[in-house]
Design an enzyme around this catalytic site. Structure first.
Site, mmCIF file in Angstrom:
data_model
loop_
_atom_site.group_PDB
_atom_site.id
_atom_site.type_symbol
_atom_site.label_atom_id
_atom_site.label_comp_id
_atom_site.label_asym_id
_atom_site.label_seq_id
_atom_site.Cartn_x
_atom_site.Cartn_y
_atom_site.Cartn_z
ATOM 1 C CG HIS A 207 -2.143 1.173 1.203
ATOM 2 N ND1 HIS A 207 -1.666 2.432 1.218
ATOM 3 C CD2 HIS A 207 -3.339 0.962 0.759
ATOM 4 C CE1 HIS A 207 -2.688 2.975 1.285
ATOM 5 N NE2 HIS A 207 -3.754 2.365 1.101
ATOM 6 C CB CYS A 245 -4.261 3.454 -2.339
ATOM 7 S SG CYS A 245 -5.434 4.464 -1.058
ATOM 8 C CG HIS A 272 -7.311 0.514 -0.949
ATOM 9 N ND1 HIS A 272 -6.493 0.893 0.024
ATOM 10 C CD2 HIS A 272 -7.705 -0.679 -0.731
ATOM 11 C CE1 HIS A 272 -6.474 -0.170 0.858
ATOM 12 N NE2 HIS A 272 -6.908 -1.184 0.146
ATOM 13 C CG ASP A 317 -9.582 3.694 0.593
ATOM 14 O OD1 ASP A 317 -9.903 2.743 1.651
ATOM 15 O OD2 ASP A 317 -8.651 3.875 0.181
ATOM 16 C CG HIS A 318 -10.317 6.289 3.956
ATOM 17 N ND1 HIS A 318 -9.315 6.944 4.417
ATOM 18 C CD2 HIS A 318 -10.189 4.942 4.202
ATOM 19 C CE1 HIS A 318 -8.166 6.159 4.306
ATOM 20 N NE2 HIS A 318 -8.785 4.975 4.517
ATOM 21 C CE1 TYR A 331 -11.851 1.755 5.744
ATOM 22 C CE2 TYR A 331 -11.013 2.996 7.220
ATOM 23 C CZ TYR A 331 -10.661 2.189 6.217
ATOM 24 O OH TYR A 331 -9.532 2.086 5.624
HETATM 25 MN MN MN Z 1 -5.838 2.897 0.791
#
Ligand code: MN
Length: 357
Positions: A207, A245, A272, A317-318, A331
Protein backbone atom coordinates in the site's frame (compact mmCIF):
# COMPACT_ATOMS: atom_id res chain seq x y z
CA UNK A 1 -13.27 -7.55 -10.93
CA UNK A 2 -14.29 -8.74 -7.52
CA UNK A 3 -16.22 -6.14 -5.55
CA UNK A 4 -15.11 -5.99 -1.95
CA UNK A 5 -15.68 -4.06 1.24
CA UNK A 6 -13.34 -3.59 4.17
CA UNK A 7 -14.74 -4.99 7.39
CA UNK A 8 -13.11 -5.15 10.83
CA UNK A 9 -14.84 -8.25 12.15
CA UNK A 10 -17.85 -8.96 14.34
CA UNK A 11 -16.21 -7.40 17.41
CA UNK A 12 -14.35 -4.58 15.70
CA UNK A 13 -16.85 -3.17 13.22
CA UNK A 14 -20.02 -1.23 13.87
CA UNK A 15 -21.55 -2.46 10.61
CA UNK A 16 -23.36 -5.81 10.55
CA UNK A 17 -22.14 -7.99 7.73
CA UNK A 18 -25.70 -8.48 6.56
CA UNK A 19 -25.87 -4.75 5.75
CA UNK A 20 -22.75 -5.09 3.62
CA UNK A 21 -24.39 -8.06 1.94
CA UNK A 22 -27.32 -5.86 0.91
CA UNK A 23 -25.10 -3.60 -1.21
CA UNK A 24 -25.82 -4.70 -4.80
CA UNK A 25 -23.18 -6.79 -6.52
CA UNK A 26 -21.03 -7.33 -3.45
CA UNK A 27 -18.68 -10.32 -3.72
CA UNK A 28 -16.89 -10.30 -0.44
CA UNK A 29 -14.89 -8.85 2.39
CA UNK A 30 -11.34 -7.74 2.82
CA UNK A 31 -10.89 -8.69 6.45
CA UNK A 32 -8.46 -8.72 9.31
CA UNK A 33 -7.79 -10.23 12.70
CA UNK A 34 -7.89 -7.11 14.85
CA UNK A 35 -6.23 -8.67 17.89
CA UNK A 36 -3.07 -9.58 16.02
CA UNK A 37 -0.01 -7.48 16.71
CA UNK A 38 2.66 -6.97 14.06
CA UNK A 39 4.88 -10.04 14.14
CA UNK A 40 2.27 -12.51 15.44
CA UNK A 41 1.59 -15.70 13.51
CA UNK A 42 -2.03 -15.90 12.30
CA UNK A 43 -3.22 -19.38 13.19
CA UNK A 44 -5.33 -21.46 10.81
CA UNK A 45 -8.15 -21.84 13.33
CA UNK A 46 -8.37 -18.05 13.76
CA UNK A 47 -8.40 -17.43 10.02
CA UNK A 48 -11.08 -20.07 9.54
CA UNK A 49 -13.22 -18.50 12.22
CA UNK A 50 -13.08 -15.16 10.37
CA UNK A 51 -13.77 -16.92 7.08
CA UNK A 52 -16.80 -18.74 8.43
CA UNK A 53 -18.28 -15.56 9.92
CA UNK A 54 -18.14 -14.06 6.42
CA UNK A 55 -19.29 -17.12 4.48
CA UNK A 56 -22.39 -17.52 6.58
CA UNK A 57 -23.57 -14.25 5.02
CA UNK A 58 -22.85 -15.65 1.55
CA UNK A 59 -19.81 -13.45 1.11
CA UNK A 60 -16.22 -14.51 0.48
CA UNK A 61 -13.04 -13.58 2.31
CA UNK A 62 -11.30 -11.96 -0.67
CA UNK A 63 -8.11 -10.96 1.06
CA UNK A 64 -6.51 -9.52 4.17
CA UNK A 65 -5.65 -5.98 5.04
CA UNK A 66 -3.37 -5.77 6.58
CA UNK A 67 -0.92 -8.33 7.81
CA UNK A 68 1.26 -5.71 9.48
CA UNK A 69 5.02 -5.84 9.17
CA UNK A 70 6.91 -5.78 12.46
CA UNK A 71 9.09 -2.71 13.03
CA UNK A 72 12.15 -4.97 13.40
CA UNK A 73 11.78 -5.87 9.70
CA UNK A 74 11.29 -2.28 8.58
CA UNK A 75 14.08 -0.92 10.78
CA UNK A 76 16.33 -3.92 10.05
CA UNK A 77 17.16 -4.88 13.63
CA UNK A 78 18.67 -8.23 14.73
CA UNK A 79 15.26 -9.72 15.41
CA UNK A 80 14.03 -9.36 11.85
CA UNK A 81 14.69 -12.93 10.68
CA UNK A 82 12.44 -14.36 13.36
CA UNK A 83 9.65 -11.98 12.42
CA UNK A 84 10.07 -12.78 8.73
CA UNK A 85 9.75 -16.47 9.62
CA UNK A 86 6.51 -15.65 11.44
CA UNK A 87 5.28 -13.70 8.43
CA UNK A 88 6.01 -16.63 6.15
CA UNK A 89 4.09 -18.93 8.46
CA UNK A 90 1.13 -16.54 8.30
CA UNK A 91 1.29 -16.59 4.49
CA UNK A 92 1.28 -20.40 4.52
CA UNK A 93 -1.65 -20.47 6.95
CA UNK A 94 -3.66 -18.00 4.86
CA UNK A 95 -2.99 -20.12 1.77
CA UNK A 96 -4.16 -23.21 3.65
CA UNK A 97 -7.46 -21.35 4.22
CA UNK A 98 -7.61 -20.35 0.53
CA UNK A 99 -6.98 -16.65 1.17
CA UNK A 100 -5.01 -15.39 -1.82
CA UNK A 101 -4.21 -11.70 -1.30
CA UNK A 102 -2.40 -9.77 1.41
CA UNK A 103 -2.29 -5.98 1.53
CA UNK A 104 0.58 -4.60 3.62
CA UNK A 105 2.58 -1.45 3.97
CA UNK A 106 6.20 -0.69 4.64
CA UNK A 107 5.97 2.65 6.41
CA UNK A 108 7.82 3.59 9.56
CA UNK A 109 5.38 4.37 12.39
CA UNK A 110 2.75 6.38 10.54
CA UNK A 111 0.56 4.18 8.33
CA UNK A 112 -1.72 7.08 7.52
CA UNK A 113 -2.20 10.56 8.87
CA UNK A 114 -4.94 13.17 8.86
CA UNK A 115 -5.30 16.39 10.79
CA UNK A 116 -9.10 16.57 11.00
CA UNK A 117 -11.33 13.47 11.12
CA UNK A 118 -14.57 15.49 11.13
CA UNK A 119 -14.15 18.39 8.72
CA UNK A 120 -17.64 19.68 8.00
CA UNK A 121 -18.44 20.02 4.30
CA UNK A 122 -20.88 22.63 2.98
CA UNK A 123 -23.63 20.01 2.77
CA UNK A 124 -23.25 19.03 6.42
CA UNK A 125 -21.38 15.78 5.75
CA UNK A 126 -17.96 15.18 7.32
CA UNK A 127 -14.66 14.34 5.65
CA UNK A 128 -11.15 13.46 6.74
CA UNK A 129 -8.70 16.25 5.98
CA UNK A 130 -4.91 16.47 5.88
CA UNK A 131 -3.18 19.84 6.20
CA UNK A 132 0.61 19.94 6.17
CA UNK A 133 0.58 23.40 7.78
CA UNK A 134 -1.04 21.84 10.87
CA UNK A 135 1.42 18.93 10.93
CA UNK A 136 4.34 21.37 10.68
CA UNK A 137 3.31 22.86 14.03
CA UNK A 138 3.20 19.53 15.85
CA UNK A 139 5.58 16.88 17.02
CA UNK A 140 4.64 13.24 16.39
CA UNK A 141 3.40 12.77 19.95
CA UNK A 142 0.99 15.68 19.55
CA UNK A 143 -0.18 14.16 16.29
CA UNK A 144 -1.09 10.99 18.16
CA UNK A 145 -3.05 13.04 20.70
CA UNK A 146 -4.89 14.88 17.94
CA UNK A 147 -5.98 11.72 16.13
CA UNK A 148 -6.84 9.98 19.35
CA UNK A 149 -8.96 12.88 20.60
CA UNK A 150 -11.11 12.68 17.44
CA UNK A 151 -11.52 8.91 17.26
CA UNK A 152 -14.90 8.99 19.10
CA UNK A 153 -13.97 5.79 20.91
CA UNK A 154 -13.29 3.77 17.76
CA UNK A 155 -10.03 1.92 17.50
CA UNK A 156 -8.17 3.47 14.59
CA UNK A 157 -5.69 1.07 12.99
CA UNK A 158 -2.15 2.35 13.39
CA UNK A 159 -3.13 4.88 16.05
CA UNK A 160 -3.82 2.52 18.95
CA UNK A 161 -2.95 3.59 22.48
CA UNK A 162 -0.46 0.71 22.80
CA UNK A 163 1.55 2.20 19.95
CA UNK A 164 1.47 5.64 21.50
CA UNK A 165 3.05 4.23 24.65
CA UNK A 166 5.89 2.73 22.62
CA UNK A 167 6.28 5.78 20.49
CA UNK A 168 9.64 7.08 21.70
CA UNK A 169 11.37 3.70 21.48
CA UNK A 170 9.89 3.28 17.98
CA UNK A 171 11.36 6.62 16.90
CA UNK A 172 14.73 5.47 18.24
CA UNK A 173 14.93 2.28 16.19
CA UNK A 174 14.37 4.27 13.00
CA UNK A 175 17.23 6.64 13.76
CA UNK A 176 19.60 6.69 10.78
CA UNK A 177 17.16 4.78 8.54
CA UNK A 178 17.16 6.74 5.29
CA UNK A 179 14.98 6.06 2.23
CA UNK A 180 17.80 3.97 0.72
CA UNK A 181 18.16 1.88 3.87
CA UNK A 182 14.41 1.38 4.23
CA UNK A 183 14.30 0.24 0.62
CA UNK A 184 17.11 -2.27 1.33
CA UNK A 185 15.08 -3.61 4.26
CA UNK A 186 12.06 -4.04 2.00
CA UNK A 187 14.28 -5.84 -0.50
CA UNK A 188 15.55 -8.18 2.22
CA UNK A 189 11.95 -8.94 3.23
CA UNK A 190 10.58 -9.47 -0.29
CA UNK A 191 13.45 -11.70 -1.38
CA UNK A 192 12.56 -14.07 1.46
CA UNK A 193 8.78 -13.83 1.27
CA UNK A 194 7.92 -13.75 -2.45
CA UNK A 195 9.29 -17.24 -3.28
CA UNK A 196 6.94 -18.62 -0.62
CA UNK A 197 4.05 -16.59 -2.09
CA UNK A 198 4.80 -18.12 -5.48
CA UNK A 199 4.89 -21.60 -3.99
CA UNK A 200 1.54 -21.32 -2.16
CA UNK A 201 -0.22 -18.84 -4.51
CA UNK A 202 -0.73 -15.78 -2.29
CA UNK A 203 -0.32 -12.35 -3.85
CA UNK A 204 1.27 -9.49 -1.94
CA UNK A 205 0.03 -5.93 -2.48
CA UNK A 206 2.04 -3.07 -0.96
CA UNK A 207 0.00 0.00 0.00
CA UNK A 208 1.33 3.48 -0.86
CA UNK A 209 2.08 6.28 1.58
CA UNK A 210 -0.81 8.37 2.85
CA UNK A 211 -0.03 11.24 2.36
CA UNK A 212 2.56 10.44 -0.34
CA UNK A 213 5.33 12.65 0.98
CA UNK A 214 7.69 12.71 3.93
CA UNK A 215 6.30 13.60 7.35
CA UNK A 216 8.26 14.13 10.58
CA UNK A 217 11.50 13.33 8.74
CA UNK A 218 10.66 9.61 8.52
CA UNK A 219 11.61 7.94 5.23
CA UNK A 220 8.83 7.09 2.75
CA UNK A 221 9.39 4.74 -0.19
CA UNK A 222 5.91 4.25 -1.68
CA UNK A 223 5.14 7.82 -2.77
CA UNK A 224 5.10 7.85 -6.55
CA UNK A 225 5.49 5.92 -9.80
CA UNK A 226 9.28 5.88 -9.54
CA UNK A 227 9.16 4.28 -6.06
CA UNK A 228 6.60 1.70 -7.17
CA UNK A 229 8.63 0.69 -10.23
CA UNK A 230 11.71 0.28 -8.04
CA UNK A 231 9.82 -2.02 -5.67
CA UNK A 232 8.37 -4.12 -8.48
CA UNK A 233 11.88 -4.66 -9.83
CA UNK A 234 13.21 -6.14 -6.57
CA UNK A 235 11.49 -9.43 -7.31
CA UNK A 236 10.01 -9.43 -10.80
CA UNK A 237 7.01 -11.60 -10.03
CA UNK A 238 3.23 -11.08 -10.19
CA UNK A 239 3.22 -12.09 -6.53
CA UNK A 240 5.21 -8.95 -5.68
CA UNK A 241 2.45 -6.49 -6.46
CA UNK A 242 0.73 -3.27 -5.53
CA UNK A 243 -2.35 -1.93 -3.85
CA UNK A 244 -3.40 0.93 -6.08
CA UNK A 245 -4.82 3.35 -3.51
CA UNK A 246 -6.03 6.25 -5.63
CA UNK A 247 -6.71 8.50 -2.66
CA UNK A 248 -3.23 8.00 -1.18
CA UNK A 249 -1.12 8.45 -4.30
CA UNK A 250 -3.62 10.89 -5.77
CA UNK A 251 -3.22 13.33 -2.86
CA UNK A 252 -0.07 14.54 -4.60
CA UNK A 253 -1.17 16.41 -7.75
CA UNK A 254 2.15 15.37 -9.35
CA UNK A 255 0.99 11.73 -9.34
CA UNK A 256 -0.98 11.09 -12.52
CA UNK A 257 -3.19 8.16 -11.52
CA UNK A 258 -4.13 7.17 -15.08
CA UNK A 259 -0.46 7.10 -16.07
CA UNK A 260 0.40 5.02 -12.98
CA UNK A 261 -2.26 2.44 -13.86
CA UNK A 262 -0.98 2.24 -17.42
CA UNK A 263 2.65 1.89 -16.32
CA UNK A 264 2.29 -0.72 -13.56
CA UNK A 265 -1.18 -2.11 -14.30
CA UNK A 266 -0.03 -5.69 -14.72
CA UNK A 267 1.24 -5.67 -11.14
CA UNK A 268 -1.81 -4.23 -9.40
CA UNK A 269 -3.16 -6.94 -7.08
CA UNK A 270 -5.70 -4.85 -5.17
CA UNK A 271 -7.45 -1.51 -5.68
CA UNK A 272 -8.62 1.06 -3.14
CA UNK A 273 -10.80 3.38 -5.18
CA UNK A 274 -11.55 6.82 -3.79
CA UNK A 275 -11.35 10.48 -4.63
CA UNK A 276 -9.58 13.38 -2.93
CA UNK A 277 -10.21 17.10 -3.20
CA UNK A 278 -7.22 19.42 -3.26
CA UNK A 279 -7.71 22.34 -0.85
CA UNK A 280 -4.31 24.03 -1.18
CA UNK A 281 -0.63 23.26 -0.95
CA UNK A 282 -0.26 19.83 0.68
CA UNK A 283 -3.81 20.10 1.93
CA UNK A 284 -6.65 17.84 0.82
CA UNK A 285 -9.88 16.23 1.90
CA UNK A 286 -11.29 12.79 1.30
CA UNK A 287 -14.28 13.77 -0.80
CA UNK A 288 -17.17 11.66 -2.03
CA UNK A 289 -16.11 9.13 -4.69
CA UNK A 290 -17.69 10.96 -7.64
CA UNK A 291 -15.22 12.69 -10.01
CA UNK A 292 -17.14 15.98 -9.79
CA UNK A 293 -16.84 16.00 -5.98
CA UNK A 294 -13.05 15.84 -5.91
CA UNK A 295 -9.90 16.35 -7.95
CA UNK A 296 -9.32 12.92 -9.53
CA UNK A 297 -10.70 11.59 -12.81
CA UNK A 298 -12.36 8.46 -11.49
CA UNK A 299 -13.72 7.54 -14.92
CA UNK A 300 -10.22 7.78 -16.41
CA UNK A 301 -8.78 5.58 -13.66
CA UNK A 302 -11.52 2.95 -14.06
CA UNK A 303 -11.08 2.98 -17.83
CA UNK A 304 -7.32 2.45 -17.42
CA UNK A 305 -7.93 -0.46 -15.01
CA UNK A 306 -10.23 -2.14 -17.53
CA UNK A 307 -7.71 -1.54 -20.31
CA UNK A 308 -4.85 -3.17 -18.41
CA UNK A 309 -7.12 -6.14 -17.69
CA UNK A 310 -7.26 -5.77 -13.92
CA UNK A 311 -9.35 -8.64 -12.52
CA UNK A 312 -8.48 -8.58 -8.82
CA UNK A 313 -10.28 -7.22 -5.78
CA UNK A 314 -11.47 -3.61 -5.82
CA UNK A 315 -13.14 -1.82 -2.97
CA UNK A 316 -14.44 1.64 -2.17
CA UNK A 317 -12.12 3.39 0.23
CA UNK A 318 -12.72 5.90 2.99
CA UNK A 319 -16.07 7.57 2.80
CA UNK A 320 -17.49 10.69 4.36
CA UNK A 321 -19.67 10.50 7.44
CA UNK A 322 -23.21 11.19 6.22
CA UNK A 323 -26.83 11.02 7.41
CA UNK A 324 -25.78 11.15 11.05
CA UNK A 325 -24.19 7.72 10.95
CA UNK A 326 -22.09 6.77 13.96
CA UNK A 327 -19.11 4.82 12.65
CA UNK A 328 -15.34 4.74 12.55
CA UNK A 329 -14.17 7.90 10.73
CA UNK A 330 -13.81 6.98 7.05
CA UNK A 331 -15.43 3.57 7.49
CA UNK A 332 -19.14 4.22 7.71
CA UNK A 333 -21.56 2.15 5.65
CA UNK A 334 -23.53 4.78 3.77
CA UNK A 335 -20.95 6.76 1.84
CA UNK A 336 -18.89 3.68 1.00
CA UNK A 337 -22.05 1.96 -0.29
CA UNK A 338 -22.72 4.97 -2.53
CA UNK A 339 -19.06 4.88 -3.53
CA UNK A 340 -19.04 1.27 -4.67
CA UNK A 341 -22.32 1.65 -6.54
CA UNK A 342 -20.72 4.51 -8.45
CA UNK A 343 -17.64 2.39 -9.20
CA UNK A 344 -19.84 -0.41 -10.47
CA UNK A 345 -21.63 2.06 -12.73
CA UNK A 346 -18.35 3.37 -14.11
CA UNK A 347 -17.15 -0.19 -14.66
CA UNK A 348 -20.29 -1.32 -16.47
CA UNK A 349 -20.21 1.75 -18.72
CA UNK A 350 -16.53 1.32 -19.56
CA UNK A 351 -16.89 -2.40 -20.31
CA UNK A 352 -20.03 -2.00 -22.43
CA UNK A 353 -18.59 0.93 -24.38
CA UNK A 354 -15.55 -1.20 -25.13
CA UNK A 355 -17.70 -4.13 -26.28
CA UNK A 356 -19.73 -1.98 -28.63
CA UNK A 357 -16.61 -0.60 -30.34
MN1 MN B 1 -5.94 2.85 0.85
Amino acid sequence: MKWGFRWYGEKGDSIPLNHVRQIPGMNGIVGTLLDKLPGDVWEIAEINELKESIEKENLKLLGIESVAIHDAIKAGTNERDQYIENYIQTIRNLAACDVRMICYSFKPIFGWAKTDLFYENEDGSFSLVYDQAVVDQMNPGEMYQLIHSQSKGFRLPGWEEERLKKFNSLMEIYEGVTEEILFEHLKYFLEKVIPVCEEVDVKMAIHPDDPPWEIFGLPRITKNLEDLKKILKIVDSPYNGLTLCTGSLGADPANDMVEIVKEVGDRINFVHFRNVGFMGDHKFKESAHLSSEGSLDMYGIMKALVEVGFDGVIRPDHGRTVWGEVAMPGYGLYDRAMGITYLQGLHEAVVKAKQSN
